[in-house]
Design a protein around this motif. Structure first.
Motif, mmCIF file in Angstrom:
data_model
loop_
_atom_site.group_PDB
_atom_site.id
_atom_site.type_symbol
_atom_site.label_atom_id
_atom_site.label_comp_id
_atom_site.label_asym_id
_atom_site.label_seq_id
_atom_site.Cartn_x
_atom_site.Cartn_y
_atom_site.Cartn_z
ATOM 1 N N VAL A 436 -16.788 -9.609 -2.478
ATOM 2 C CA VAL A 436 -17.448 -8.354 -1.838
ATOM 3 C C VAL A 436 -19.010 -8.494 -1.877
ATOM 4 N N GLY A 437 -19.371 -9.029 -2.963
ATOM 5 C CA GLY A 437 -20.743 -9.210 -3.170
ATOM 6 C C GLY A 437 -21.582 -10.038 -2.448
ATOM 7 N N LEU A 450 -20.229 -1.700 -5.647
ATOM 8 C CA LEU A 450 -19.159 -2.286 -5.091
ATOM 9 C C LEU A 450 -17.796 -1.593 -5.038
ATOM 10 N N ARG A 451 -17.723 -0.946 -6.145
ATOM 11 C CA ARG A 451 -16.358 0.094 -6.057
ATOM 12 C C ARG A 451 -16.461 1.077 -4.879
ATOM 13 N N GLU A 452 -17.524 1.560 -4.391
ATOM 14 C CA GLU A 452 -17.721 2.397 -3.465
ATOM 15 C C GLU A 452 -17.507 1.526 -2.081
ATOM 16 N N ALA A 453 -17.896 0.500 -1.812
ATOM 17 C CA ALA A 453 -17.349 -0.213 -0.725
ATOM 18 C C ALA A 453 -15.994 -0.541 -0.829
ATOM 19 N N LEU A 454 -15.423 -0.709 -1.921
ATOM 20 C CA LEU A 454 -13.956 -1.087 -1.835
ATOM 21 C C LEU A 454 -13.217 0.235 -1.717
ATOM 22 N N ARG A 455 -13.627 1.433 -2.034
ATOM 23 C CA ARG A 455 -13.146 2.942 -1.838
ATOM 24 C C ARG A 455 -13.182 2.907 -0.190
ATOM 25 N N ALA A 457 -13.411 0.886 2.104
ATOM 26 C CA ALA A 457 -12.511 0.024 2.882
ATOM 27 C C ALA A 457 -10.980 0.086 2.563
ATOM 28 N N ASN A 458 -10.783 1.102 1.614
ATOM 29 C CA ASN A 458 -9.448 1.583 1.302
ATOM 30 C C ASN A 458 -8.860 0.541 0.420
ATOM 31 N N ALA A 459 -9.563 -0.417 -0.323
ATOM 32 C CA ALA A 459 -8.957 -1.529 -1.044
ATOM 33 C C ALA A 459 -8.617 -1.029 -2.450
ATOM 34 N N ASP A 460 -8.792 0.275 -2.877
ATOM 35 C CA ASP A 460 -8.609 0.387 -4.259
ATOM 36 C C ASP A 460 -7.338 -0.138 -5.026
ATOM 37 N N ALA A 461 -6.384 -0.214 -4.094
ATOM 38 C CA ALA A 461 -5.156 -0.667 -4.526
ATOM 39 C C ALA A 461 -5.419 -2.008 -4.946
ATOM 40 N N VAL A 462 -6.106 -2.829 -4.164
ATOM 41 C CA VAL A 462 -6.151 -4.183 -4.496
ATOM 42 C C VAL A 462 -7.038 -4.373 -5.913
ATOM 43 N N LEU A 463 -7.931 -3.529 -5.990
ATOM 44 C CA LEU A 463 -8.709 -3.740 -7.267
ATOM 45 C C LEU A 463 -8.004 -3.226 -8.734
ATOM 46 N N LEU A 498 -18.999 -3.563 4.403
ATOM 47 C CA LEU A 498 -19.445 -2.410 4.178
ATOM 48 C C LEU A 498 -20.612 -2.213 2.887
ATOM 49 N N VAL A 499 -20.597 -3.316 2.044
ATOM 50 C CA VAL A 499 -21.494 -3.347 1.144
ATOM 51 C C VAL A 499 -22.967 -3.431 1.568
ATOM 52 N N ARG A 500 -23.128 -4.047 2.993
ATOM 53 C CA ARG A 500 -24.525 -4.370 3.551
ATOM 54 C C ARG A 500 -25.258 -3.051 3.476
ATOM 55 N N GLU A 501 -26.366 -3.104 3.270
ATOM 56 C CA GLU A 501 -27.436 -2.129 3.102
ATOM 57 C C GLU A 501 -28.117 -1.638 4.516
#
Length: 594
Positions: A436-437, A450-455, A457-463, A498-501
């Motif tokens: 992600v980073g 990073l966690r916000e980007a994963l959330r 992207a609906n990738a919480d389950a992956v994490l 999504l992590v891009r600023e």
């Protein structure tokens, strides 16, 4: 293409930059050890003379001296190896990094579509590991030259004309160079078959491809194609190896005849009383050393020629990459889009082809808008996306960002303002954090971001399922990492975008291709939210490619591409009223769900 002596200097310069002390130490130790070889020949001559004279103490001392000198030579070679081997590995790493910079160091990626670039890259990848032995070969060659000079002097003292014996070695050296040239020509001629064979080997040993080939029962066909490609490349090499062997044998035969003639003449002089047995032993041993030196020099020259070709090819790759790129822009990228992105007469064809993938595209994408690209496969959608991302430049026309040509803007700054999710997204066998980073390197260690980007992207389950969370490994390329499904990988790659600023261009090329219906709906809901926030904050443009018209209809602007041309553009309502291709395709897809 071949430059054995030309490759020597750059190699030594590179080695000296890496570790001058180790190179100097290795050179000293190796040279000192090499000088011991002629000393052994002289001591053998002395011990022979002492034996003939029945001088037992002298024989013993000479025998001890010979043993000491031989052990000394071995020790010097061993300690020298410890020094130059480490430097050689560092040299290979430096060349690998240079190769990576050449491949990735230009504004665009046009060179990656060049067949010549691909062929040369295949040869460099194959031969690059051999460059770690180049410093060793260079140092040994220098040692052999010093050794040969001492041998010439000793032979000249005994019988002056014997000093010419090492000169005969020039012939096998020349025939060896010619043999290497023959082999090199065969490798170049078979580069395309070599590349095809390697690709088929990867296809036949990659887990996902193996599963599909197994179900299609195509394993034998893949193996057959691999064998054919491998055999085509090997046939060229086999014929070249035969010619090379004949050339080398001819040169070495001439040297062997000269060597035999020299021994015969010395023996005749000994029988005539003009030389003693010790002189005969010295000449025979020195002549044997000359033969060994010639064989070693031929091998070292082959190594250096290979290195020279590899360096030449790396230079060629750099030239091809630079030829495919244009001058870098330096203009500032706006912090906010005010008018938007405009395409004026944009056309494009891939390098080395005559087929136009885009034809005279004229389009204005207003700032803050959401744009959908649709069309059949091969219509040019992904090509247009890559042009807007700055990965390619139009072969005709121009792209304007707020009135400034995209080519005039800083490539790095524009890339930093693009948040991409491509259809063929990169699956990195790295940590979740790194996967992600990499989308925003300065934020790689900001866990909350990073966690916000994963959330998002609906990738919480992956994490949650990856052992170690953000510091858990994905993929099994080099470790026992977590294996993800295609859809899960896509959510991780979406988080990378999504992590891009504060991006100005959010690109999604078939973002839902690997998602189920629920995840697809959540994804486009999030896209709509991001698009609205980006539009209000900085006039950002959201561009997505999709074949699912239920999501396309929500876009502010829909662009229909047909065989590289813009067939229609407008809102969903406008295009439905026009009754054109979009309306027909929308109704066709809608009926499929009734």
């Amino acid at each position: 293409m071949s430059r054995p002596t030309g490759s020597l200097w750059p190699v030594l310069v590179l080695a000296a930059r890496i570790s001058p002390r180790k190179v100097a130490g290795a050179a000293f130790l190796l040279l000192t050890g090499y000088l011991a070889t002629p000393v052994v020949a002289v001591l053998l001559s002395v011990v022979t003379r002492a034996a003939v004279q029945r001088d037992v103490p002298a024989v013993v001392w000479c025998a001890v001296a010979i043993a000491v000198v031989v052990v000394f030579e071995l020790l010097m070679g061993h300690f020298a190896h410890l020094l130059y081997f480490e430097v050689g590995e560092s040299q290979e790493t430096v060349l690998q990094e240079r190769l990576a910079r050449i491949t990735n160091g230009t504004r665009g990626v046009e060179h990656l579509d060049n067949a010549r670039f691909a062929d040369v890259l295949t040869l460099v990848r194959r031969d690059l590991p051999a460059t770690r032995g180049v410093l060793e070969a260079a140092l040994q060659l220098c040692g052999l030259i010093a050794q040969a000079l001492i041998t010439v002097v000793l032979l000249g003292f005994l019988i002056p004309w014997l000093a010419l014996l090492p000169l005969v070695a020039v012939l096998p050296v020349l025939t060896s160079r010619r043999a290497d040239a023959v082999l090199e020509a065969a490798k170049v001629a078979g580069a395309a078959d070599e590349r095809r064979a390697r690709n088929l080997l990867i296809l036949g040993t990659t887990a996902n491809a193996v599963c599909e080939m197994r179900l299609y029962q195509a394993e034998d066909e893949v193996l057959r194609l691999h064998r054919e490609s491998r055999a085509a490349a090997d046939r060229l090499l086999e014929r070249a190896r035969l010619r090379a062997a004949v050339l080398r044998a001819g040169g070495q035969l001439c040297f062997a005849l000269s060597y035999g003639a020299a021994i015969f003449l010395v023996v005749r002089q000994a029988l005539a009383g003009q030389a003693d047995v010790a002189d005969l032993v010295l000449v025979i041993v020195l002549a044997l050393q000359v033969g060994a030196q010639v064989a070693a020099v031929l091998g070292l020259l082959t190594t250096l020629q290979g290195a020279g070709r590899t360096l030449t090819r790396i230079d060629e790759l750099e030239a091809l990459a630079q030829a495919g790129s244009t001058s870098e822009g330096s203009g500032p990228v706006p912090a906010r889009l005010r008018t938007g992105i405009t395409l004026e007469g944009v056309g494009f064809r891939y390098p080395g082809t005559d087929e136009e993938r885009l034809h005279d595209v004229n389009l204005t994408i207003p700032a803050g808008s959401t744009v959908a690209l649709i069309g059949e496969n091969g219509a040019g959608k992904s090509t247009l996306v890559k042009l807007l991302c700055g990965l390619y430049r139009p072969t005709s026309g121009r792209i304007l960002v707020d009135g400034t040509e995209l080519s005039e803007l800083s490539a790095a700054d524009w890339a930093a303002k693009v948040a991409p999710l491509f259809q063929d997204f990169a699956r990195l066998d790295l940590l979740v954090r790194e996967n992600v980073g990499v989308g925003a390197l300065p934020r790689m260690h900001d866990d909350e971001v990073l966690r916000e980007a994963l959330r998002s992207a609906n990738a919480d389950a992956v994490l949650q399922r990856v052992p170690g969370g953000l510091d858990g490994l994905l993929g099994r390329g080099y470790g026992d990492g977590a294996e993800l499904s295609g859809g899960q990988w896509q959510t991780v790659c979406l988080a990378r975008a999504l992590v891009r600023e504060r991006p100005l261009l959010l690109v999604a090329d078939e973002p839902a291709s690997a998602l189920d219906a629920t995840a697809e709906h959540a994804l486009f809901e999030r896209f709509a939210e991001l698009a609205r926030a980006g539009a209000q904050d900085r006039g950002a443009v959201t561009l997505f490619v999709s074949h699912r018209y239920s999501t396309v209809r929500t876009a502010d602007l829909i662009i229909v591409l047909d065989r590289g041309r813009m067939a229609e553009s407008g809102t969903h309502a406008q295009l439905m009223n026009n009754g054109g291709a979009y309306a027909e395709l929308f109704r066709l897809q809608a009926r499929a769900y009734l």
